[in-house]
Design an enzyme around this catalytic site. Structure first.
Site, PDB file in Angstrom:
ATOM      1  N   CYS A 192       0.838  -1.207   0.000  1.00 39.29           N
ATOM      2  CA  CYS A 192       0.000   0.000   0.000  1.00 39.29           C
ATOM      3  C   CYS A 192       0.870   1.253   0.000  1.00 39.29           C
ATOM      4  O   CYS A 192       1.570   1.522  -0.977  1.00 39.29           O
ATOM      5  CB  CYS A 192      -0.988  -0.026   1.162  1.00 39.29           C
ATOM      6  SG  CYS A 192      -2.371   1.112   0.936  1.00 39.29           S
ATOM      7  N   HIS A 230      -3.634  -5.141   1.138  1.00 41.49           N
ATOM      8  CA  HIS A 230      -3.520  -5.562   2.529  1.00 41.49           C
ATOM      9  C   HIS A 230      -3.968  -7.018   2.627  1.00 41.49           C
ATOM     10  O   HIS A 230      -4.869  -7.452   1.913  1.00 41.49           O
ATOM     11  CB  HIS A 230      -4.411  -4.699   3.425  1.00 41.49           C
ATOM     12  CG  HIS A 230      -3.998  -3.267   3.480  1.00 41.49           C
ATOM     13  ND1 HIS A 230      -2.829  -2.847   4.078  1.00 41.49           N
ATOM     14  CD2 HIS A 230      -4.597  -2.148   2.984  1.00 41.49           C
ATOM     15  CE1 HIS A 230      -2.737  -1.534   3.969  1.00 41.49           C
ATOM     16  NE2 HIS A 230      -3.787  -1.083   3.307  1.00 41.49           N
TER      17      HIS A 230
END
Length: 496
Positions: A339, A440
């Site tokens: 991310c 994630h």
């Protein structure tokens, strides 16, 4: 136990932060599920950098997603209608009913009136949830005795009264001072608040609880409510922790004989639960560090997510870690970005709308040939994907404000880390020692873990399905609560 009667809601509040509210709430979600009820978790307002995407593609606190999993139900925004995600020491992103509604300073958010409109939204979410599930298993936030904030509270005793919840006060005996904290907390409650408190739970007791019987009796006399149990300090049950305080216990060092994985400890690190599965792998020594020495001992360096990617990247450049990460990459060590960490590994991060920073743009680490533009619109979704063309179906979720493209402005696809069922590409893959991804939870998947440790060990392990492992942990937690708390007394308190 057969479901025999309607139960009122139950709420777990604390004498302070990090006393175990989230884990105990998850445990009771599992107990009620085991006993034939249809429980659901609820936390009116959560302040956390750990968040999760609901099946509808909205955002809630990760702790409520874990509690929903313990209850055996899909997570939903009604379980956590207000989520605050700190972006700086003074400012937070405000997520209402799963959607980003803007940034506010702590002063703007906490000090503006009694927040009646927000409290109405919270009560509406609670009402919707209570119409679908029972009992609602509620969690408070921090301490219930913050007198300067109580008039504007939408999370603790104001919510307990609104819901008519049987409320239990949790304290952490490992910190010491529980007589003063329990008695002081009870004394600072208003009569209508004190009436909600049905009992006390003493958490994290080391040693033989039978030796604390005199202390238990004194607490009951001082506080006027029963101690419903004393929970032992445990390390053998693995439930995701919400509070970043837990990271302090994970600042270990490199060790010999293991694959050493260092997670860079960012100032605004988000979703540190991404690494829980890795931490359970017997081949791995996973630790968190913000020093050059800490990175030097690692085989694999992971740049995690961040709630303020630009400011955290500036800090990495200023404290020498950016140079250390580049050195590690150039010397053949593995460097991975998740991310915000993926964004940092690129050549440039642009923030034309000043979403995160007044800087406008900043040069990245230059490890990956990609550039990122931060956007006002947030991408939030649960995903199924394949990693690097392996046949195994993997799972993860996206929560980010940014679009990343190859530096020549083409879509990132030919060198993707992951491919979704619809053909959409994610991340950039250079080699098994260098890649980035927005996903994630990508490191919860055995095929990914095996791939990243393969250059460093020939050892093979049975990479049990992580969802099965998590189910076992919820059951173990429920067993622990049943063995050490008076569950029959709790049921008596919950009878309508």
């Amino acid at each position: 136990m057969e479901m025999q009667y309607k139960l009122r809601p139950v709420m777990f509040v604390g004498t302070s932060s990090d006393v175990g509210k989230s884990v105990i709430t998850a445990g009771f979600c599992r107990i009620f599920k085991q006993d034939g009820y249809a429980p659901a978790p609820f936390k009116a307002q959560n302040m956390s950098l750990n968040s999760y995407a609901t099946p509808e593609g909205l955002e809630i606190g990760r702790a409520q997603a874990v509690q929903a999993e313990a209850a055996g139900i899909p997570c939903h925004t009604d379980m956590n209608p207000v989520l605050l995600k700190p972006t700086t020491d003074k400012t937070s992103q405000v997520i209402l009913n799963g959607k980003f509604i803007g940034n506010q300073t702590a002063k703007e958010y906490f000090m503006s009136g009694d927040r009646a409109a927000l409290f109405e939204e919270v009560k509406l979410a609670y009402g919707r949830l209570a119409s679908r599930y029972h009992p609602i298993v509620m969690e408070g936030a921090g301490s219930i005795s913050e007198l300067n904030l109580k008039a504007r509270d939408i999370t603790n005793m104001r919510m307990a009264i609104a819901a008519g919840a049987a409320t239990y006060l949790i304290t952490d005996i490992d910190r010491g001072g529980i007589f003063a904290s329990l008695y002081g907390t009870m004394q600072l409650l208003q009569p209508e608040e004190k009436a909600c408190i049905k009992g006390i739970i003493i958490n994290k007791f080391r040693g033989d609880a039978a030796l604390f019987q005199e202390g238990k009796k004194i607490i009951e006399e001082l506080c006027g409510v029963p101690v419903v149990g004393i929970l032992p300090y445990f390390r053998d049950i693995h439930i995701e922790e919400e509070d970043a305080v837990a990271l302090q216990q994970k600042r270990r060092n490199a060790v010999s004989g293991k694959v050493n994985i260092a997670v860079v400890l960012l100032g605004r690190m988000s979703n540190f639960t991404d690494f829980d599965r890795l931490d359970k792998d017997p081949r791995v020594n996973l630790y968190y560090t913000h020093t050059e020495d800490g990175l030097s001992g690692a085989d694999i360096i992971i740049l995690p997510g961040s709630k303020n990617t630009i400011e955290d990247l500036i800090e990495l450049k200023n404290n020498g870690l950016a140079a250390a990460i580049l050195d590690a990459h150039q010397s053949g060590k593995t460097v991975i970005g998740i991310c915000g960490g993926y964004q940092m590994m690129g050549e440039m991060i642009a923030d034309p709308l000043k979403v995160e920073s007044s800087k406008g743009e900043i040069a990245g680490l230059g490890i990956l040939p990609v550039t990122t533009t931060l956007l006002a619109e947030k991408t939030t979704r649960v995903c199924e994907f394949t990693y690097r063309g392996y046949p195994e179906l993997c799972r993860g979720y996206e929560i980010h404000m940014g679009e990343t493209r190859m530096s020549n402005n083409n879509e990132v696809s030919s060198a993707a880390t992951a491919i979704f069922a619809d053909g959409h590409a994610d991340g950039y893959f250079v080699s098994e020692k260098c890649w980035g991804s927005y996903l994630h939870g990508i490191l919860d998947n055995p095929v990914v873990i095996n791939d990243i440790v393969a250059p460093y060990t020939d050892e093979k392990v049975d990479t049990k399905d992580y969802s099965s492992f998590r189910e076992e942990q919820y059951d173990k937690l429920a067993d622990l609560l049943r063995a050490n708390l008076d569950i029959d007394l709790v049921y008596q308190h919950l009878k309508l």
